[in-house]
Scaffold this motif. Structure first.
Motif: not given
Length: 77
Positions: A36-61
Motif C-alpha cells: 500500500d501507499h502509507s508512510i509506514a510502508e514507504v519506510d519499510k520499502w526504503e529500509a529494504a532498499h538499504f538491505r539490498e544495497e548491503k547484500a549487493r556490496d557483499k556479493a560484489k566483494e
C-alpha cells in the motif's frame, strides 16, 4: 583435492551464498514496493532498499575475492 582447489571451492560457495542473499533482498524490496501507499510502508520499502544495497556490496566483494583467487591460481597475479 588440492588446497588451491579447496580454497577456490570455498570462495565460490561464499560468492553463491552472497548472490542468493542479494536475490532475497531484491525480492523483499520488490514485495514492499507492491504494497500500500502509507508512510509506514514507504519506510519499510526504503529500509529494504538499504538491505539490498548491503547484500549487493557483499556479493560484489565475494565475487572479487573469487576472481582474484582464480587469477592467482591460473595466471600468478
Amino acid at each position: 583435492m588440492t588446497t588451491d582447489t579447496q580454497e577456490l571451492d570455498q570462495l565460490q560457495t561464499e560468492y553463491k551464498t552472497a548472490v542468493e542473499a542479494w536475490i532475497a533482498a531484491i525480492r523483499e524490496e520488490e514485495a514492499l514496493a507492491s504494497g500500500d501507499h502509507s508512510i509506514a510502508e514507504v519506510d519499510k520499502w526504503e529500509a529494504a532498499h538499504f538491505r539490498e544495497e548491503k547484500a549487493r556490496d557483499k556479493a560484489k566483494e565475494a565475487k572479487s575475492a573469487y576472481e582474484d583467487a582464480i587469477r592467482e591460481k591460473f595466471f600468478g597475479f
